[in-house]
Design a protein around this motif. Structure first.
Motif, mmCIF file in Angstrom:
data_model
loop_
_atom_site.group_PDB
_atom_site.id
_atom_site.type_symbol
_atom_site.label_atom_id
_atom_site.label_comp_id
_atom_site.label_asym_id
_atom_site.label_seq_id
_atom_site.Cartn_x
_atom_site.Cartn_y
_atom_site.Cartn_z
ATOM 1 N N GLU A 106 6.027 -5.055 -11.897
ATOM 2 C CA GLU A 106 4.816 -4.261 -12.090
ATOM 3 C C GLU A 106 3.689 -4.775 -11.205
ATOM 4 O OE1 GLU A 106 3.824 -4.163 -16.199
ATOM 5 O OE2 GLU A 106 5.700 -3.204 -16.811
ATOM 6 N N ASP A 107 3.558 -6.115 -11.128
ATOM 7 C CA ASP A 107 2.505 -6.692 -10.295
ATOM 8 C C ASP A 107 2.706 -6.333 -8.821
ATOM 9 O OD1 ASP A 107 1.479 -7.814 -12.570
ATOM 10 O OD2 ASP A 107 2.241 -9.833 -12.188
ATOM 11 N N VAL A 108 3.966 -6.391 -8.374
ATOM 12 C CA VAL A 108 4.265 -6.080 -6.977
ATOM 13 C C VAL A 108 3.952 -4.614 -6.684
ATOM 14 C CG1 VAL A 108 6.154 -5.770 -5.322
ATOM 15 C CG2 VAL A 108 5.974 -7.891 -6.628
ATOM 16 N N ALA A 112 1.112 -3.247 -4.132
ATOM 17 C CA ALA A 112 1.494 -2.400 -2.996
ATOM 18 C C ALA A 112 0.730 -1.075 -3.011
ATOM 19 C CB ALA A 112 2.997 -2.144 -3.015
ATOM 20 N N LEU A 113 0.584 -0.495 -4.196
ATOM 21 C CA LEU A 113 -0.085 0.804 -4.296
ATOM 22 C C LEU A 113 -1.574 0.718 -3.985
ATOM 23 C CD1 LEU A 113 1.632 2.309 -7.474
ATOM 24 C CD2 LEU A 113 1.999 2.934 -5.090
ATOM 25 N N GLU A 118 -2.227 3.092 5.604
ATOM 26 C CA GLU A 118 -1.811 2.766 6.960
ATOM 27 C C GLU A 118 -0.916 1.531 6.984
ATOM 28 O OE1 GLU A 118 -3.870 1.802 11.316
ATOM 29 O OE2 GLU A 118 -5.107 2.052 9.513
ATOM 30 N N ARG A 119 -1.263 0.527 6.133
ATOM 31 C CA ARG A 119 -0.465 -0.707 6.100
ATOM 32 C C ARG A 119 0.926 -0.434 5.556
ATOM 33 N NH1 ARG A 119 2.441 -3.978 7.016
ATOM 34 N NH2 ARG A 119 2.405 -6.227 6.622
ATOM 35 N N LEU A 120 1.018 0.386 4.514
ATOM 36 C CA LEU A 120 2.317 0.697 3.926
ATOM 37 C C LEU A 120 3.167 1.534 4.883
ATOM 38 C CD1 LEU A 120 1.344 1.462 0.217
ATOM 39 C CD2 LEU A 120 2.211 -0.659 1.197
ATOM 40 N N PRO A 413 -11.562 0.253 -4.744
ATOM 41 C CA PRO A 413 -10.710 1.441 -4.576
ATOM 42 C C PRO A 413 -10.769 2.380 -5.769
ATOM 43 C CG PRO A 413 -9.389 -0.537 -4.952
ATOM 44 C CD PRO A 413 -10.784 -0.994 -4.712
ATOM 45 N N VAL A 414 -10.944 1.831 -6.971
ATOM 46 C CA VAL A 414 -11.027 2.695 -8.160
ATOM 47 C C VAL A 414 -12.261 3.582 -8.071
ATOM 48 C CG1 VAL A 414 -11.289 2.729 -10.659
ATOM 49 C CG2 VAL A 414 -9.757 1.076 -9.594
#
Length: 585
Positions: A106-108, A112-113, A118-120, A413-414
């Motif tokens: 879940e943390d990963v 990631a999200l 662009e990075r993803l 971001p939120v």
């Protein structure tokens, strides 16, 4: 082949720290499992010792049948205790490790999200999916099977070595003759194994990326007659993954030969030493028998440690890949800023992907509260990149992007997602109910609010006609939706979230002529009262905008209302003439 900038992989120290941080939250079952593993080890050294005693009793001829049966009963009890402790220790270890693994996953995924899109994209979807999929599965399989067996084998080695030493130090010393050969095997294997497994996991991630890209782009590739390129890419990465797997097995085969040599040397030394000691009357036949059984009993645990270490290495490589994602920058915390009627301002904004040329160049743009700005231009003009910058999904390489005077980089971001919503051409329908598709991220919304959002997006009618209405499962393995319905559902989600600014990146381009008008009306309804940046696929969308930007080669070359730009006779007038002649809409 182009090398992608995959997500980071953690070093050993960081991986260990992350694992311990998760495991220490479940200390009680972890400690209990360690105690039971010790019980398993103790129960394992009882049978060889008792068998040696039985040999001595039988050889002396002084013991009774009852004494032999009693000793046999001790062996049975020790086996029963060992079996129960083995099952309980594995269960307790799972209670400690599996919740920790679930939390890690879940943390990963959360980390990631929260990264820039662009990075993803630079890392590739396959890299992310192989980490939360293949890597988690590898670790889970180790936790269920390999890790408990590894711990049991390690404990058995320690207790058996102690039992051999207690039995007779000379027999124990003879058994140590195998130690240098085991150490040589390990010294040869360990430096080679970690890089092998690291390369194998990376190759599997590359293969997953190639497969996903080929599947998603299959219709377009077939239409262009370029599907063979996707097959060649998949074949290349599949062969690379196969080569890495074969290399790993070849490495293991060479290790097994070294292990067999160590076993032969050790057992031979114990048997010869036992024979000499029995001949001289220094030990009994039973003691020599027990020593040989003890050493033979080490074969499986030592082999298991070395073999399972192979899986532990693979799991360690997978864990390092997961821990590496957690080393990515943390998302900025929410500051609870509320933007009600904000002003968006871009000053001298440029952007490039990697080391390539600028795709957006020196753009100055202000979007006033409630203003609708359309962006048009030929393919590759930079429209989508500009939209992504305004939406906060892509950072500007140069220049300033601000909302009500706050730089995007300083906003969590939120807060930014709450203020700015992006609807792209490729919308995603989540594999869940219609209700949850609309309330994604806003679970507090009631059914009345959901229906209100659906009405705004002009999809109340077809949702009502679904078998279970709001509870109908859509998306993968659910009720199929058309492209237009998927877009309407995305627009309903925007209406439900009620952002101040909406960015539409060719959001209605997938609709055919029959659904284009409905989608345009739905988009207009959703945009009512909001600021908007609209990347227009059809110029009918741009025609009614408050302002139109014409982009070419990353720059804004024209700006104005529809009528003013048509009268000007420039690039927009050319586009409008060509479009209005070919498209009845």
């Amino acid at each position: 082949m182009t090398t992608r900038a995959i997500l980071p992989i953690a070093d050993t120290a960081t991986t260990t720290r992350r694992a311990w941080t998760l495991l220490r939250r479940h200390r009680r079952p972890l400690v209990a499992s360690v105690v039971l593993f010790a019980v398993v080890g103790l129960s394992g050294i009882v049978p060889p010792y008792v068998l040696g005693a039985i040999v001595d009793v039988v050889q002396d001829g002084t013991g009774s049948t009852g004494e032999v049966l009693t000793l046999a009963g001790v062996i049975m009890v020790s086996a029963l205790v060992g079996g129960v402790a083995t099952a309980a220790s594995a269960a307790l270890l799972a209670r400690a490790a599996n919740p920790a693994l679930a939390q890690l996953r879940e943390d990963v995924l959360e980390r990631a999200l929260h990264q820039d899109a662009e990075r993803l994209e630079e890392a590739g979807t396959g890299d992310v999916m192989s980490r939360v999929g293949d890597d988690v599965r590898t670790i889970s399989e180790s936790l269920d099977n390999a890790l408990p067996e590894f711990v049991r084998a390690a404990v058995a080695i320690v207790f058996t070595a102690v039992g051999l030493l207690v039995l007779d130090w000379r027999l124990a010393l003879a058994g140590l003759a195998a130690a240098p050969f085991y150490l040589i095997a390990l010294r040869w294997y360990l430096p080679r194994s970690a890089p092998y497994y690291r390369r194998e996991r990376i190759a599997q991630g590359e293969r997953a990326e190639a497969l996903m890209a080929g599947i998603h782009g299959a219709p377009t590739l077939r239409a262009l007659g370029r599907h063979h390129l996707a097959r060649e890419r998949i074949d290349h990465h599949s062969r690379a993954a196969l080569v890495q797997a074969v290399d790993v097995y070849a490495l293991l085969t060479r290790l097994f030969g070294r292990i067999n040599l160590a076993e032969w040397v050790g057992l031979t030394a114990v048997l010869v030493t036992g024979f000499l000691l029995v001949r001289d009357g220094a030990v009994t036949v039973g003691a020599a028998t027990a020593a040989a059984l003890y050493f033979h009993r080490l074969f499986n645990p030592i082999g298991a440690v070395l073999l399972i270490f192979d899986q532990i290495q693979a799991s360690g490589a997978s864990l390092a890949r997961l821990a590496g994602v957690l080393e990515l920058p943390r998302p900025r915390p929410s500051t609870d800023i509320v933007f009600r009627r904000p002003v968006i301002r871009l000053a001298g904004v440029s952007h490039r992907y990697g080391d390539g040329p600028d795709v957006v160049r020196d753009v100055d743009l202000t979007i006033a509260p409630g203003e609708r700005v359309a962006v048009v231009g030929s393919t590759g003009a930079g429209k989508t990149t500009l939209a992504s910058i305004v939406a906060g999904h892509v950072g500007a390489t140069r220049g300033d992007v601000m909302i009500d005077g706050h730089p995007y980089a300083a906003i969590g971001p939120v807060d930014l997602r709450r203020a700015v919503a992006l609807v792209s051409q490729e919308v995603h329908v989540f594999a869940t109910s219609v209700r949850e598709n609309v309330t994604m991220g806003r679970p507090d919304l009631g059914d009345d609010e959901v229906w209100a959002a659906l009405r705004v997006a002009r999809c109340e009618g077809w949702v009502t006609a679904l078998p279970a209405g709001l509870d109908t499962r859509v998306g993968h393995l659910g009720h199929p939706l058309s492209s237009a319905q998927g877009q309407q559902l995305a627009l309903a989600r925007v209406a439900a979230h009620d952002p101040a600014i909406v960015v539409l990146d060719e959001a209605t381009a997938e609709a055919g002529s029959s659904g284009a008008r409905d989608l345009d009306l739905a988009a207009e309804a959703v945009l009512e009262g909001r600021s908007a940046l609209i990347v227009a696929h059809r110029l009918s969308q741009a025609r009614h905008a408050d302002r139109i930007l014409v982009m070419e080669n990353g720059r804004i070359v024209e700006e104005g209302t529809h009528d003013a730009l048509v009268d000007h006779g420039g690039r927009y007038a050319q586009l409008w003439s060509a479009w209005s002649t070919s498209d009845p809409l």
